[in-house]
Scaffold this active site. Structure first.
Site, PDB file in Angstrom:
ATOM      1  N   ASP A 234       0.828  -1.211   0.000  1.00  0.00           N
ATOM      2  CA  ASP A 234       0.000   0.000   0.000  1.00  0.00           C
ATOM      3  C   ASP A 234       0.859   1.257   0.000  1.00  0.00           C
ATOM      4  O   ASP A 234       0.613   2.205  -0.759  1.00  0.00           O
ATOM      5  CB  ASP A 234      -0.926  -0.017   1.216  1.00  0.00           C
ATOM      6  CG  ASP A 234      -2.231   0.727   0.960  1.00  0.00           C
ATOM      7  OD1 ASP A 234      -2.538   0.987  -0.220  1.00  0.00           O
ATOM      8  OD2 ASP A 234      -2.939   1.044   1.932  1.00  0.00           O
ATOM      9  N   ASP A 280      -9.377  -1.945   2.548  1.00  0.00           N
ATOM     10  CA  ASP A 280      -9.114  -1.383   3.873  1.00  0.00           C
ATOM     11  C   ASP A 280     -10.087  -1.912   4.920  1.00  0.00           C
ATOM     12  O   ASP A 280      -9.954  -1.602   6.105  1.00  0.00           O
ATOM     13  CB  ASP A 280      -9.206   0.151   3.816  1.00  0.00           C
ATOM     14  CG  ASP A 280      -8.180   0.735   2.863  1.00  0.00           C
ATOM     15  OD1 ASP A 280      -7.119   0.123   2.706  1.00  0.00           O
ATOM     16  OD2 ASP A 280      -8.454   1.794   2.266  1.00  0.00           O
TER      17      ASP A 280
END
Length: 379
Positions: A234, A280
């Protein structure tokens, strides 16, 4: 990934926008800065409502998906069985996710976005119907009385004959399941025709809940490998290149949760969205679900680690929003969620003297259990 005006990805699936506080988008999730109308400026109330709604929507699939993950191995269909992630799978996952992301980037550079998104819409249309039907099935079952005429059906496809016959599809369902499919199909048609944000969220919540319920980490060490790898993934793709941003702005699919910041002014026709990518939610969610199953294995009638991980997720997501809103810059959400969701439960386990026991906890895949039972009978 959380951001001001960029995007995020769902690792292993595709890229999707995350939290987008200032970027006005139309109902299809397309950047509307090229539109002829003036860009809407969010009010503090609208922004707070959007952020609060996204946090609430993120918590629902984690909470209920974790609860359902405890008993999902008892499902009657192969589609209800959990998929166990091993340490080897976890180590390869960030690499596969990176290849998928870069592959999509090349596709959008070479081919027309319109045709790619058309194919993706049909793909997620089918997946969304199945996921939503599986999600609402337990709730629908509670609505009908016990004397409801519930007929049983079976869809069976085989290959070969005699001793070489193999099952390709063996799906058992009943009348209640058909009703769930009908409702989910209506939502699917609504999404395909209108791309409305409510239909998007229904599919997004279903995907997230199914992910948390059906994706099982086999132990805590595997969870650390997976979350650590995606932490680097990420951060790299957000800060290191523009690949994630490009794909996120081009990709149209219900793999994000959205909530309009101008709903107080425009109602259901609002189109200035704050967004949160499903990655997420699902990635920390499967680790929190593992903590719940560890709690159950302790047989202490306590859910200490589950609630600790749950509160840590709230803190991490809140910190992500705060940093993004303060600095007005894209933020990789896993940068905050991973340390929070792993660090706090580990600290509690260390204080309670159960850290070693936590890392020794191991879940055996359903296939392995069946193999062991077969070996016992043969011996």
């Amino acid at each position: 990934m959380a951001e001001v005006d960029q995007g995020s990805t769902f690792p292993g699936e595709a890229a999707s926008p995350a939290i987008d506080s200032l970027n006005a988008t139309d109902s299809n999730g397309t950047d509307s800065t090229n539109a002829t109308v003036a860009k809407f400026v969010s009010t503090p109330e609208g922004t707070a409502l959007a952020y609060g709604s996204l946090v609430l929507m993120a918590l629902l699939p984690i909470f209920f998906g974790a609860l359902r993950s405890v008993n999902c191995a008892k499902g009657k269909n192969s589609s209800d069985m959990p998929e166990t992630i091993t340490s080897r799978d976890a180590a390869r996952f960030p690499i596969i996710a990176s290849c998928t992301l870069f592959g999509l980037y090349l596709f959008f550079k070479i081919f027309s976005e319109e045709y790619i998104n058309m194919l993706l819409s049909m793909y997620f249309f089918v997946l969304g119907i199945l996921a939503l039907s599986h999600t609402i099935s337990p709730f629908v079952n509670r609505l009908f009385p016990e004397n409801f005429p519930n007929k049983q059906y079976q869809l069976l496809f085989t290959q070969g004959s005699g001793e070489n016959k193999e099952e390709i599809v063996n799906y058992e369902f009943d009348t209640k399941d058909l009703l769930c499919l009908c409702f989910s199909s209506v939502v699917g048609v609504w999404y395909i025709l209108k791309k409305h944000w409510i239909a998007n969220n229904l599919f997004g919540l279903a995907f997230a809940l199914n992910g948390v319920e059906l994706l099982h980490l086999n132990n805590v060490s595997t969870g650390c490998i997976l979350l650590g790898g995606l932490f680097v993934y990420d951060v790299f793709w957000v800060f290191g290149t523009n690949v994630m941003v490009t794909v996120a702005k081009s990709f149209e699919a219900p793999i994000k949760l959205v909530f309009p910041q101008d709903i107080l002014e425009k109602g259901l026709a609002a189109n200035n969205f704050a967004m949160l990518g499903l990655g997420d939610i699902v990635i920390p969610g499967i680790f929190i679900a593992l903590l719940l199953r560890f709690d159950v294995s302790l047989n202490k009638n306590s859910r200490t680690y589950f609630y600790t991980g749950f509160l840590a997720y709230i803190f991490g997501l809140g910190l992500t929003i705060f940093v993004m809103h303060t600095f007005k810059h894209a933020q990789p959400a896993l940068l905050y969620l991973v340390p929070a969701c792993t660090g706090l439960p580990f600290f509690v386990a260390l204080v309670k003297g159960e850290l070693t026991e936590m890392f020794r906890y191991e879940e055996t895949p359903p296939e392995s259990k069946e193999e062991k039972e077969t070996e016992k009978k043969e011996n």
